[in-house]
Design a protein around this motif. Sequence first.
Motif, PDB file in Angstrom:
ATOM      1  N   GLN A 168     -12.178 -32.572  59.406  1.00 43.30           N
ATOM      2  CA  GLN A 168     -11.151 -32.969  60.371  1.00 43.30           C
ATOM      3  C   GLN A 168     -11.084 -32.022  61.565  1.00 43.30           C
ATOM      4  O   GLN A 168     -10.932 -32.445  62.703  1.00 43.30           O
ATOM      5  N   LEU A 169     -11.199 -30.722  61.306  1.00 41.36           N
ATOM      6  CA  LEU A 169     -11.089 -29.739  62.388  1.00 41.36           C
ATOM      7  C   LEU A 169     -12.153 -28.658  62.247  1.00 41.36           C
ATOM      8  O   LEU A 169     -12.338 -28.097  61.162  1.00 41.36           O
ATOM      9  N   ILE A 170     -12.838 -28.388  63.347  1.00 43.08           N
ATOM     10  CA  ILE A 170     -13.726 -27.232  63.444  1.00 43.08           C
ATOM     11  C   ILE A 170     -13.081 -26.251  64.405  1.00 43.08           C
ATOM     12  O   ILE A 170     -12.716 -26.614  65.523  1.00 43.08           O
ATOM     13  N   CYS A 171     -12.912 -25.015  63.971  1.00 42.47           N
ATOM     14  CA  CYS A 171     -12.318 -23.984  64.825  1.00 42.47           C
ATOM     15  C   CYS A 171     -13.216 -22.757  64.750  1.00 42.47           C
ATOM     16  O   CYS A 171     -13.351 -22.150  63.683  1.00 42.47           O
ATOM     17  N   ILE A 172     -13.836 -22.407  65.878  1.00 42.40           N
ATOM     18  CA  ILE A 172     -14.837 -21.343  65.868  1.00 42.40           C
ATOM     19  C   ILE A 172     -14.664 -20.374  67.040  1.00 42.40           C
ATOM     20  O   ILE A 172     -14.191 -20.747  68.104  1.00 42.40           O
ATOM     21  N   ASP A 173     -15.078 -19.148  66.790  1.00 44.21           N
ATOM     22  CA  ASP A 173     -15.129 -18.105  67.818  1.00 44.21           C
ATOM     23  C   ASP A 173     -16.569 -17.589  67.811  1.00 44.21           C
ATOM     24  O   ASP A 173     -16.872 -16.587  67.154  1.00 44.21           O
ATOM     25  N   GLY A 226      -4.164 -31.290  53.480  1.00 42.60           N
ATOM     26  CA  GLY A 226      -5.155 -31.929  52.615  1.00 42.60           C
ATOM     27  C   GLY A 226      -6.473 -32.228  53.300  1.00 42.60           C
ATOM     28  O   GLY A 226      -7.427 -32.653  52.638  1.00 42.60           O
ATOM     29  N   SER A 227      -6.560 -32.040  54.612  1.00 40.46           N
ATOM     30  CA  SER A 227      -7.813 -32.295  55.327  1.00 40.46           C
ATOM     31  C   SER A 227      -8.708 -31.056  55.271  1.00 40.46           C
ATOM     32  O   SER A 227      -8.314 -29.991  54.797  1.00 40.46           O
ATOM     33  N   VAL A 228      -9.928 -31.198  55.792  1.00 40.61           N
ATOM     34  CA  VAL A 228     -10.920 -30.124  55.734  1.00 40.61           C
ATOM     35  C   VAL A 228     -11.048 -29.446  57.098  1.00 40.61           C
ATOM     36  O   VAL A 228     -11.229 -30.113  58.119  1.00 40.61           O
ATOM     37  N   VAL A 229     -10.951 -28.120  57.085  1.00 40.11           N
ATOM     38  CA  VAL A 229     -11.136 -27.303  58.288  1.00 40.11           C
ATOM     39  C   VAL A 229     -12.403 -26.473  58.106  1.00 40.11           C
ATOM     40  O   VAL A 229     -12.639 -25.915  57.029  1.00 40.11           O
ATOM     41  N   LEU A 230     -13.199 -26.382  59.154  1.00 42.41           N
ATOM     42  CA  LEU A 230     -14.478 -25.691  59.098  1.00 42.41           C
ATOM     43  C   LEU A 230     -14.548 -24.576  60.143  1.00 42.41           C
ATOM     44  O   LEU A 230     -14.198 -24.781  61.303  1.00 42.41           O
ATOM     45  N   ASP A 231     -15.008 -23.405  59.707  1.00 42.64           N
ATOM     46  CA  ASP A 231     -15.298 -22.293  60.625  1.00 42.64           C
ATOM     47  C   ASP A 231     -16.673 -21.750  60.247  1.00 42.64           C
ATOM     48  O   ASP A 231     -16.816 -21.088  59.216  1.00 42.64           O
ATOM     49  N   PHE A 232     -17.684 -22.037  61.071  1.00 42.87           N
ATOM     50  CA  PHE A 232     -19.025 -21.574  60.719  1.00 42.87           C
ATOM     51  C   PHE A 232     -19.413 -20.282  61.440  1.00 42.87           C
ATOM     52  O   PHE A 232     -20.574 -19.891  61.439  1.00 42.87           O
ATOM     53  N   PHE A 233     -18.412 -19.610  62.049  1.00 43.42           N
ATOM     54  CA  PHE A 233     -18.542 -18.222  62.489  1.00 43.42           C
ATOM     55  C   PHE A 233     -17.334 -17.489  61.915  1.00 43.42           C
ATOM     56  O   PHE A 233     -16.461 -17.015  62.649  1.00 43.42           O
ATOM     57  N   ALA A 234     -17.265 -17.390  60.604  1.00 44.91           N
ATOM     58  CA  ALA A 234     -16.030 -17.022  59.905  1.00 44.91           C
ATOM     59  C   ALA A 234     -15.496 -15.653  60.306  1.00 44.91           C
ATOM     60  O   ALA A 234     -14.281 -15.449  60.334  1.00 44.91           O
ATOM     61  N   GLY A 235     -16.369 -14.699  60.599  1.00 45.53           N
ATOM     62  CA  GLY A 235     -15.917 -13.401  61.084  1.00 45.53           C
ATOM     63  C   GLY A 235     -14.840 -12.776  60.225  1.00 45.53           C
ATOM     64  O   GLY A 235     -15.058 -12.448  59.056  1.00 45.53           O
ATOM     65  N   SER A 236     -13.642 -12.644  60.780  1.00 46.04           N
ATOM     66  CA  SER A 236     -12.546 -11.972  60.083  1.00 46.04           C
ATOM     67  C   SER A 236     -11.937 -12.816  58.971  1.00 46.04           C
ATOM     68  O   SER A 236     -11.197 -12.295  58.136  1.00 46.04           O
ATOM     69  N   GLY A 237     -12.184 -14.125  58.959  1.00 39.91           N
ATOM     70  CA  GLY A 237     -11.642 -14.986  57.911  1.00 39.91           C
ATOM     71  C   GLY A 237     -10.229 -15.475  58.162  1.00 39.91           C
ATOM     72  O   GLY A 237      -9.585 -16.008  57.250  1.00 39.91           O
ATOM     73  N   THR A 238      -9.723 -15.325  59.391  1.00 36.12           N
ATOM     74  CA  THR A 238      -8.353 -15.744  59.685  1.00 36.12           C
ATOM     75  C   THR A 238      -8.160 -17.248  59.488  1.00 36.12           C
ATOM     76  O   THR A 238      -7.086 -17.696  59.073  1.00 36.12           O
ATOM     77  N   ILE A 239      -9.194 -18.036  59.775  1.00 35.19           N
ATOM     78  CA  ILE A 239      -9.103 -19.486  59.559  1.00 35.19           C
ATOM     79  C   ILE A 239      -8.790 -19.775  58.099  1.00 35.19           C
ATOM     80  O   ILE A 239      -7.906 -20.580  57.776  1.00 35.19           O
ATOM     81  N   GLY A 240      -9.505 -19.116  57.198  1.00 37.01           N
ATOM     82  CA  GLY A 240      -9.264 -19.318  55.767  1.00 37.01           C
ATOM     83  C   GLY A 240      -7.864 -18.917  55.358  1.00 37.01           C
ATOM     84  O   GLY A 240      -7.227 -19.582  54.539  1.00 37.01           O
ATOM     85  N   ARG A 241      -7.383 -17.829  55.935  1.00 35.82           N
ATOM     86  CA  ARG A 241      -6.025 -17.359  55.617  1.00 35.82           C
ATOM     87  C   ARG A 241      -4.987 -18.414  55.981  1.00 35.82           C
ATOM     88  O   ARG A 241      -4.099 -18.738  55.169  1.00 35.82           O
ATOM     89  N   VAL A 242      -5.079 -18.950  57.190  1.00 40.48           N
ATOM     90  CA  VAL A 242      -4.095 -19.935  57.636  1.00 40.48           C
ATOM     91  C   VAL A 242      -4.219 -21.227  56.827  1.00 40.48           C
ATOM     92  O   VAL A 242      -3.211 -21.847  56.480  1.00 40.48           O
ATOM     93  N   CYS A 243      -5.445 -21.638  56.518  1.00 36.18           N
ATOM     94  CA  CYS A 243      -5.638 -22.848  55.715  1.00 36.18           C
ATOM     95  C   CYS A 243      -4.975 -22.720  54.344  1.00 36.18           C
ATOM     96  O   CYS A 243      -4.360 -23.668  53.842  1.00 36.18           O
ATOM     97  N   MET A 244      -5.108 -21.556  53.714  1.00 38.63           N
ATOM     98  CA  MET A 244      -4.470 -21.335  52.420  1.00 38.63           C
ATOM     99  C   MET A 244      -2.963 -21.497  52.506  1.00 38.63           C
ATOM    100  O   MET A 244      -2.321 -22.063  51.617  1.00 38.63           O
ATOM    101  N   LEU A 245      -2.380 -21.001  53.594  1.00 41.68           N
ATOM    102  CA  LEU A 245      -0.931 -21.055  53.758  1.00 41.68           C
ATOM    103  C   LEU A 245      -0.430 -22.429  54.175  1.00 41.68           C
ATOM    104  O   LEU A 245       0.699 -22.814  53.858  1.00 41.68           O
ATOM    105  N   GLU A 246      -1.274 -23.185  54.884  1.00 41.22           N
ATOM    106  CA  GLU A 246      -0.844 -24.467  55.430  1.00 41.22           C
ATOM    107  C   GLU A 246      -1.370 -25.680  54.657  1.00 41.22           C
ATOM    108  O   GLU A 246      -1.181 -26.820  55.079  1.00 41.22           O
ATOM    109  N   GLY A 247      -2.063 -25.458  53.547  1.00 38.82           N
ATOM    110  CA  GLY A 247      -2.487 -26.572  52.698  1.00 38.82           C
ATOM    111  C   GLY A 247      -3.656 -27.360  53.237  1.00 38.82           C
ATOM    112  O   GLY A 247      -3.701 -28.583  53.087  1.00 38.82           O
ATOM    113  N   ARG A 248      -4.623 -26.677  53.839  1.00 36.94           N
ATOM    114  CA  ARG A 248      -5.858 -27.321  54.289  1.00 36.94           C
ATOM    115  C   ARG A 248      -7.025 -26.760  53.477  1.00 36.94           C
ATOM    116  O   ARG A 248      -7.067 -25.551  53.194  1.00 36.94           O
ATOM    117  N   HIS A 249      -7.958 -27.611  53.094  1.00 37.38           N
ATOM    118  CA  HIS A 249      -9.181 -27.140  52.456  1.00 37.38           C
ATOM    119  C   HIS A 249     -10.044 -26.482  53.531  1.00 37.38           C
ATOM    120  O   HIS A 249     -10.060 -26.924  54.684  1.00 37.38           O
TER     121      HIS A 249
END
Length: 309
Positions: A61-66, A243-266
Amino acid sequence: MAIHNKSHSNHALMSLNKMRKDKGLRQKSAVDFNKPEKVKILHAIMDCCDFLKKLPAESVQLICIDPPYNLKLAGWDTYDNYIEWASQWINEAYRVLSKKGNMVIFGGIQFRDVKSGDLIDIIQYIRHHSKFKLINTIIWYYKNGMSAHRYFANRHEEAIWLAKSNDYYFDLDSVRVPYSEKELKLALKDKRLNPDNTKKGKNPTNVWQIGRLNGNSKERVGHPTQKPVEIIDRFIKSLSYPGSVVLDFFAGSGTIGRVCMLEGRHCLMCDSDPISIEYFNRHRELIKLSGQKTDYKKVNSIEEFFDTN
């Protein structure tokens, strides 16, 4: 890490069927979805283009990359032909996005060398060689920054928001900014504004005043270009749904994963540097220390991530 893809065609079909049934996604917001009991987290260490090729079509559903800016600050930030390399992940990103999916790319336009990783070059490529729609350019404005003597000191960074089609998902209500009591009274007198929407708060606009992370920030995990949680949170809430899927393929610091865990996104994360796993583990520790509750399942393969059983 073993990554299998034998179930991709089946999952892609399921995604298509879901979209056909859910034609009203554009009109929905976070309140129309239930957060999953557990979110799935996959953190792969590999080349981003190889990782993308293994993902099912229309599964994100969402790609968010830096992405790297080609400033030659480190081995991971050096490319002989930046746009040729970037075109590979841009094209794959379009393929894996759902029909109502969004993509956010952080970057800059201040680079002088034609070989640099410039958002202008990325936009140029996207405009002429892809079907992405450019919806917004977001200006991240901050008051603290480096001083300068040979040019005006920079106090902002840019991010572009792209959509796969004009029928993209966008939840403005989830990121509205509350009015002060005085502002709300004045706004409700404005006949041009919808009173019901006005009471929900104001549109944050495309200029976001959010402070940079200083050296003593409690969010810090050690990555040199770590973005504030507040910025990532706004993108994830508005451009994806629970419940949707978020993708970060330049994960770096991992902030995307942190927010997904808190906001209920895979969340799917990928980075070529193994240290990104250490950064993400520090985020997990910070979440525990803050007392925030998350429930997630760490998975080890793309097949497991998309397994619906």
